[in-house]
Design a protein around this motif. Structure first.
Motif, mmCIF file in Angstrom:
data_model
loop_
_atom_site.group_PDB
_atom_site.id
_atom_site.type_symbol
_atom_site.label_atom_id
_atom_site.label_comp_id
_atom_site.label_asym_id
_atom_site.label_seq_id
_atom_site.Cartn_x
_atom_site.Cartn_y
_atom_site.Cartn_z
ATOM 1 N N ALA A 119 -19.670 4.628 6.072
ATOM 2 C CA ALA A 119 -19.001 5.871 6.456
ATOM 3 C C ALA A 119 -19.047 6.088 7.967
ATOM 4 C CB ALA A 119 -19.659 7.046 5.751
ATOM 5 N N TYR A 120 -18.084 6.843 8.459
ATOM 6 C CA TYR A 120 -17.992 7.238 9.862
ATOM 7 C C TYR A 120 -17.850 6.045 10.810
ATOM 8 C CZ TYR A 120 -19.479 11.725 8.046
ATOM 9 O OH TYR A 120 -19.561 12.882 7.318
ATOM 10 N N GLY A 121 -17.217 4.985 10.344
ATOM 11 C CA GLY A 121 -16.950 3.844 11.211
ATOM 12 C C GLY A 121 -18.143 2.957 11.494
ATOM 13 N N ARG A 122 -19.212 3.172 10.789
ATOM 14 C CA ARG A 122 -20.399 2.348 11.000
ATOM 15 C C ARG A 122 -20.313 1.093 10.128
ATOM 16 N NH1 ARG A 122 -22.974 7.701 10.609
ATOM 17 N NH2 ARG A 122 -23.562 8.307 12.717
ATOM 18 N N ALA A 123 -21.295 0.214 10.345
ATOM 19 C CA ALA A 123 -21.344 -1.012 9.546
ATOM 20 C C ALA A 123 -22.798 -1.365 9.262
ATOM 21 C CB ALA A 123 -20.660 -2.156 10.274
ATOM 22 N N ASP A 124 -23.040 -1.918 8.088
ATOM 23 C CA ASP A 124 -24.359 -2.423 7.721
ATOM 24 C C ASP A 124 -24.286 -3.939 7.629
ATOM 25 O OD1 ASP A 124 -25.682 -0.043 7.575
ATOM 26 O OD2 ASP A 124 -25.617 0.106 5.387
ATOM 27 N N VAL A 125 -25.441 -4.575 7.815
ATOM 28 C CA VAL A 125 -25.523 -6.026 7.688
ATOM 29 C C VAL A 125 -25.911 -6.357 6.252
ATOM 30 C CG1 VAL A 125 -26.693 -8.103 8.475
ATOM 31 C CG2 VAL A 125 -26.176 -6.298 10.093
ATOM 32 N N ARG A 126 -25.133 -7.234 5.614
ATOM 33 C CA ARG A 126 -25.481 -7.762 4.287
ATOM 34 C C ARG A 126 -26.015 -9.166 4.507
ATOM 35 N NH1 ARG A 126 -21.181 -7.444 -0.094
ATOM 36 N NH2 ARG A 126 -23.044 -7.798 -1.313
ATOM 37 N N ARG A 127 -27.174 -9.424 3.972
ATOM 38 C CA ARG A 127 -27.813 -10.725 4.147
ATOM 39 C C ARG A 127 -27.662 -11.534 2.863
ATOM 40 N NH1 ARG A 127 -31.016 -6.978 6.604
ATOM 41 N NH2 ARG A 127 -31.346 -7.316 8.831
ATOM 42 N N HIS A 128 -26.958 -12.647 2.942
ATOM 43 C CA HIS A 128 -26.814 -13.568 1.817
ATOM 44 C C HIS A 128 -27.827 -14.690 2.030
ATOM 45 C CE1 HIS A 128 -23.209 -11.593 0.358
ATOM 46 N NE2 HIS A 128 -22.717 -11.627 1.578
ATOM 47 N N ARG A 129 -28.882 -14.658 1.271
ATOM 48 C CA ARG A 129 -29.978 -15.597 1.490
ATOM 49 C C ARG A 129 -29.701 -16.937 0.794
ATOM 50 N NH1 ARG A 129 -33.759 -12.614 4.070
ATOM 51 N NH2 ARG A 129 -33.710 -10.379 3.683
ATOM 52 N N THR A 130 -30.260 -17.995 1.367
ATOM 53 C CA THR A 130 -30.130 -19.332 0.786
ATOM 54 C C THR A 130 -31.515 -19.921 0.566
ATOM 55 O OG1 THR A 130 -29.968 -20.404 2.946
ATOM 56 C CG2 THR A 130 -27.905 -19.736 1.909
#
Length: 113
Positions: free
Chosen positions: A89-100
Motif C-alpha cells: 500500500a501507498y506505493g511501498r514495496a516489500d522484499v519477498r525472499r525465495h530461498r534455495t
C-alpha cells in the motif's frame, strides 16, 4: 566406502527440507524411499530423487550392494536467496525472499558381521 549425490539450487526452503531429511537420516534405503513416498511435503520427492541418484552411483560407480546401503548422512544447506519485490500500500514495496537449498545424500554399506 561411500556414495554421494548432490542437487544444488533446489527451490525449497532449507528449514522445510530439513524436516523431511530428519525423517530418513540413518534409515535403510528401502525404508527411506517408503517414508519419502508417503510424506506430504514439497521437498519429499526432491530428496527422493537425490536418494535414488546416490543409489545408482553406488551400484554403478562403486559396485556396492544395494541391499546393504543406508543413509549415513543427509545434509540440507542453504543456497542463494532470490529476492523479488511485492507491491504494498501507498506505493511501498516489500522484499519477498525465495530461498534455495543444496541437498547432499551420502550412502554407506552396513558392515556385515
Amino acid at each position: 566406502m561411500e556414495s554421494r549425490a548432490v542437487a544444488r539450487y533446489i527451490r525449497v526452503s532449507p528449514n522445510k527440507a530439513r524436516q523431511v531429511a530428519d525423517l530418513v537420516r540413518g534409515k535403510d534405503i528401502d525404508e527411506a524411499i517408503g517414508i519419502l513416498r508417503y510424506t506430504n511435503k514439497k521437498s519429499a520427492p526432491l530428496i527422493s530423487k537425490v536418494l535414488k541418484s546416490a543409489i545408482a552411483n553406488a551400484e554403478h560407480n562403486y559396485d556396492m550392494d544395494s541391499d546393504e546401503l543406508y543413509v549415513s548422512e543427509i545434509m540440507i544447506d542453504e543456497g542463494p536467496t532470490l529476492k523479488r519485490m511485492k507491491p504494498r500500500a501507498y506505493g511501498r514495496a516489500d522484499v519477498r525472499r525465495h530461498r534455495t537449498s543444496h541437498i547432499t545424500v551420502v550412502l554407506r554399506e552396513r558392515e556385515v558381521k
